[in-house]
Design a protein around this motif. Structure first.
Motif, PDB file in Angstrom:
ATOM      1  N   ARG A 244       0.832  -1.186   0.000  1.00  0.00           N
ATOM      2  CA  ARG A 244       0.000   0.000   0.000  1.00  0.00           C
ATOM      3  C   ARG A 244       0.881   1.255   0.000  1.00  0.00           C
ATOM      4  O   ARG A 244       2.015   1.230   0.467  1.00  0.00           O
ATOM      5  N   VAL A 245       0.291   2.347  -0.494  1.00  0.00           N
ATOM      6  CA  VAL A 245       1.045   3.603  -0.649  1.00  0.00           C
ATOM      7  C   VAL A 245       0.481   4.631   0.314  1.00  0.00           C
ATOM      8  O   VAL A 245      -0.742   4.763   0.453  1.00  0.00           O
ATOM      9  N   ARG A 246       1.360   5.390   0.941  1.00  0.00           N
ATOM     10  CA  ARG A 246       0.930   6.448   1.848  1.00  0.00           C
ATOM     11  C   ARG A 246       0.838   7.772   1.083  1.00  0.00           C
ATOM     12  O   ARG A 246       1.792   8.205   0.429  1.00  0.00           O
ATOM     13  N   ASP A 247      -0.351   8.441   1.184  1.00  0.00           N
ATOM     14  CA  ASP A 247      -0.534   9.700   0.469  1.00  0.00           C
ATOM     15  C   ASP A 247      -0.032  10.867   1.307  1.00  0.00           C
ATOM     16  O   ASP A 247       0.548  10.681   2.390  1.00  0.00           O
ATOM     17  N   VAL A 255      -2.367   0.547  -4.267  1.00  0.00           N
ATOM     18  CA  VAL A 255      -1.576   1.131  -5.355  1.00  0.00           C
ATOM     19  C   VAL A 255      -2.478   1.573  -6.503  1.00  0.00           C
ATOM     20  O   VAL A 255      -2.285   2.638  -7.113  1.00  0.00           O
ATOM     21  N   GLU A 256      -3.529   0.758  -6.776  1.00  0.00           N
ATOM     22  CA  GLU A 256      -4.408   1.097  -7.884  1.00  0.00           C
ATOM     23  C   GLU A 256      -5.129   2.420  -7.651  1.00  0.00           C
ATOM     24  O   GLU A 256      -5.210   3.275  -8.534  1.00  0.00           O
ATOM     25  N   ALA A 257      -5.647   2.609  -6.439  1.00  0.00           N
ATOM     26  CA  ALA A 257      -6.363   3.847  -6.132  1.00  0.00           C
ATOM     27  C   ALA A 257      -5.439   5.059  -6.142  1.00  0.00           C
ATOM     28  O   ALA A 257      -5.790   6.136  -6.622  1.00  0.00           O
ATOM     29  N   TYR A 258      -4.240   4.860  -5.592  1.00  0.00           N
ATOM     30  CA  TYR A 258      -3.275   5.965  -5.531  1.00  0.00           C
ATOM     31  C   TYR A 258      -2.881   6.438  -6.928  1.00  0.00           C
ATOM     32  O   TYR A 258      -2.884   7.635  -7.234  1.00  0.00           O
ATOM     33  N   VAL A 259      -2.553   5.494  -7.796  1.00  0.00           N
ATOM     34  CA  VAL A 259      -2.120   5.858  -9.150  1.00  0.00           C
ATOM     35  C   VAL A 259      -3.282   6.414  -9.967  1.00  0.00           C
ATOM     36  O   VAL A 259      -3.135   7.364 -10.732  1.00  0.00           O
ATOM     37  N   HIS A 260      -4.479   5.861  -9.776  1.00  0.00           N
ATOM     38  CA  HIS A 260      -5.627   6.313 -10.548  1.00  0.00           C
ATOM     39  C   HIS A 260      -6.015   7.751 -10.210  1.00  0.00           C
ATOM     40  O   HIS A 260      -6.423   8.524 -11.088  1.00  0.00           O
ATOM     41  N   SER A 263      -3.212  10.164 -12.004  1.00  0.00           N
ATOM     42  CA  SER A 263      -2.876  10.007 -13.418  1.00  0.00           C
ATOM     43  C   SER A 263      -4.119   9.553 -14.158  1.00  0.00           C
ATOM     44  O   SER A 263      -5.194   9.390 -13.575  1.00  0.00           O
ATOM     45  N   GLU A 264      -3.962   9.374 -15.445  1.00  0.00           N
ATOM     46  CA  GLU A 264      -5.057   8.897 -16.283  1.00  0.00           C
ATOM     47  C   GLU A 264      -5.003   7.374 -16.481  1.00  0.00           C
ATOM     48  O   GLU A 264      -5.710   6.837 -17.341  1.00  0.00           O
ATOM     49  N   ALA A 265      -4.175   6.698 -15.689  1.00  0.00           N
ATOM     50  CA  ALA A 265      -4.012   5.257 -15.857  1.00  0.00           C
ATOM     51  C   ALA A 265      -5.212   4.494 -15.303  1.00  0.00           C
ATOM     52  O   ALA A 265      -5.834   4.902 -14.322  1.00  0.00           O
ATOM     53  N   LYS A 266      -5.541   3.398 -15.955  1.00  0.00           N
ATOM     54  CA  LYS A 266      -6.590   2.479 -15.500  1.00  0.00           C
ATOM     55  C   LYS A 266      -5.995   1.079 -15.368  1.00  0.00           C
ATOM     56  O   LYS A 266      -5.052   0.727 -16.085  1.00  0.00           O
TER      57      LYS A 266
END
Length: 296
Positions: A244-247, A255-260, A263-266
Motif C-alpha cells: 500500500r502507498v501512503r498519500d 496502489v491502484e487507487a493511488y495511481v488512478h 494520473s489517467e491510468a486504468k
C-alpha cells in the motif's frame, strides 16, 4: 509533493508571454510599430535636412555674390530650414491630428511648392524648374494614395507653368513642357512600382498573420492537452509487505487507487503464472474446483 500537473510547458519559451495572445492583437501591435518607425524615420530625415539648410544658409550669406541674390537665396534657405526643423519637432503631434502620415507629407509638399514659387519670384529662371521636378519625384516616393499623388502632381505642374508664364516668359512654357511631362511620367512610374511592391509585401504580411493565427491555435490546443496530463514525480512511500502507498495526508491506499487519482491510468486485474500455483492450492483447500483453460 508526489504529484503535480505539468504546468511548465516548453511551448512557453519560443514566443514568451505573447504565444497565447490573439493574432489580431499581435498584428495590431505590429502595424502600430511600423507606423511609429515610419514617423521616426520621417522625423530623422526632416532634422537632417534642417541641419543641411543651416549650413546652406550660412554658405549663401557668407559666399554668395552679388548681394541681392545672396539675400534672396539665404532667405529661401532659411524658410526651408524652419520648415524641416518644425516638421521634425512637431511630426509626433501633427500626424495624429492630420489622420495619417501621408496627409502630413502632403502638407510638407505644399510648403515645398510654396518655397519653389517664392524662389521663382525672387530669382526667375528656367533652372528653378528643377525644384518642381524634385517635388514631383518625392511625391512619387512618399505618397501612396492615388488622389494625394494626383493632387501633388497637378499642383507641381500647375505652379511650375504659372511661375514660368508670370516670371520668366510665356514663350518658354512649350519648351519646358517636355521636362514637366517627363518628370510626371517618371514620378508616376516610381509611384506605381512602389505601390505594387507594397501590395506584394502586404500579401506576405497577410500570410504571416494567417500563419500566426494557426500557430496561436496550435499552441492553445497543445497547452490545453498538456494541462490535462498529470504525471507522478518524487519519492512514493510504499509498504514493503502489503504494497500500500501512503498519500500526503498520511493515509494508506491501494496502489491502484493511488495511481488512478494522480494520473489517467486504468487497471485491469489478472494473475501472473508464478502466483497461479499458490492461488490454485488455496482454491483446492477451500474445495473450489478449477477448470482447465480458464483464467482465474
Amino acid at each position: 509533493m508526489n504529484s503535480r500537473p505539468d504546468s511548465e510547458h516548453p511551448l512557453d519559451s519560443p514566443w514568451g508571454t505573447h504565444a497565447g495572445e490573439d493574432a489580431s492583437a499581435a498584428s495590431g501591435r505590429t502595424a502600430e510599430t511600423v507606423e511609429a518607425q515610419s514617423i521616426r524615420a520621417h522625423r530623422s530625415i526632416c532634422l537632417w535636412l534642417g541641419h543641411y539648410f543651416v549650413l546652406l544658409t550660412l554658405f549663401r550669406l557668407l559666399y554668395s555674390r552679388p548681394d541681392y541674390p545672396r539675400r534672396a537665396l539665404a532667405l529661401e534657405s532659411l524658410v526651408a530650414l524652419v520648415l524641416f526643423y518644425g516638421a521634425g519637432v512637431l511630426i509626433h503631434r501633427m500626424v495624429p491630428r492630420m489622420a495619417g502620415l501621408e496627409n502630413f507629407g502632403l502638407l510638407l509638399l505644399g510648403f515645398a511648392l510654396g518655397n519653389n514659387v517664392f524662389l521663382m519670384a525672387w530669382l526667375p529662371g528656367e533652372v528653378q524648374l528643377v525644384n518642381f521636378v524634385l517635388v514631383q519625384v518625392v511625391a512619387g516616393v512618399a505618397l501612396r494614395s492615388g488622389w494625394r499623388f494626383g493632387l501633388a502632381q497637378c499642383l507641381c505642374v500647375g505652379l511650375a507653368l504659372a511661375s514660368l508664364a508670370h516670371w520668366v516668359g510665356p514663350g518658354l512654357i512649350l519648351g519646358n513642357a517636355f521636362i514637366l511631362l517627363s518628370s510626371t511620367l517618371l514620378s508616376t512610374v516610381i509611384w506605381r512600382y512602389l505601390n505594387r511592391l507594397i501590395s506584394a509585401l502586404s500579401m506576405l504580411r497577410e500570410k504571416d498573420r494567417v500563419i500566426l493565427r494557426q500557430r496561436t491555435r496550435l499552441v492553445r490546443e497543445l497547452r490545453a492537452s498538456l494541462a490535462n496530463i498529470r504525471t507522478l514525480r518524487g519519492l512514493i512511500p510504499i509498504c514493503a509487505h502489503c504494497k500500500r502507498v501512503r498519500d500526503d495526508a498520511g493515509f494508506w491506499q491501494q496502489v491502484e487507487a493511488y495511481v488512478h487519482e494522480r494520473s489517467e491510468a486504468k487497471f485491469s486485474h489478472s494473475i501472473c503464472p508464478s502466483c497461479m500455483v499458490d492461488v490454485a492450492d488455496d482454491f483446492r483447500r477451500m474445495g473450489i474446483p478449477l477448470k482447465s483453460g480458464r483464467k482465474t
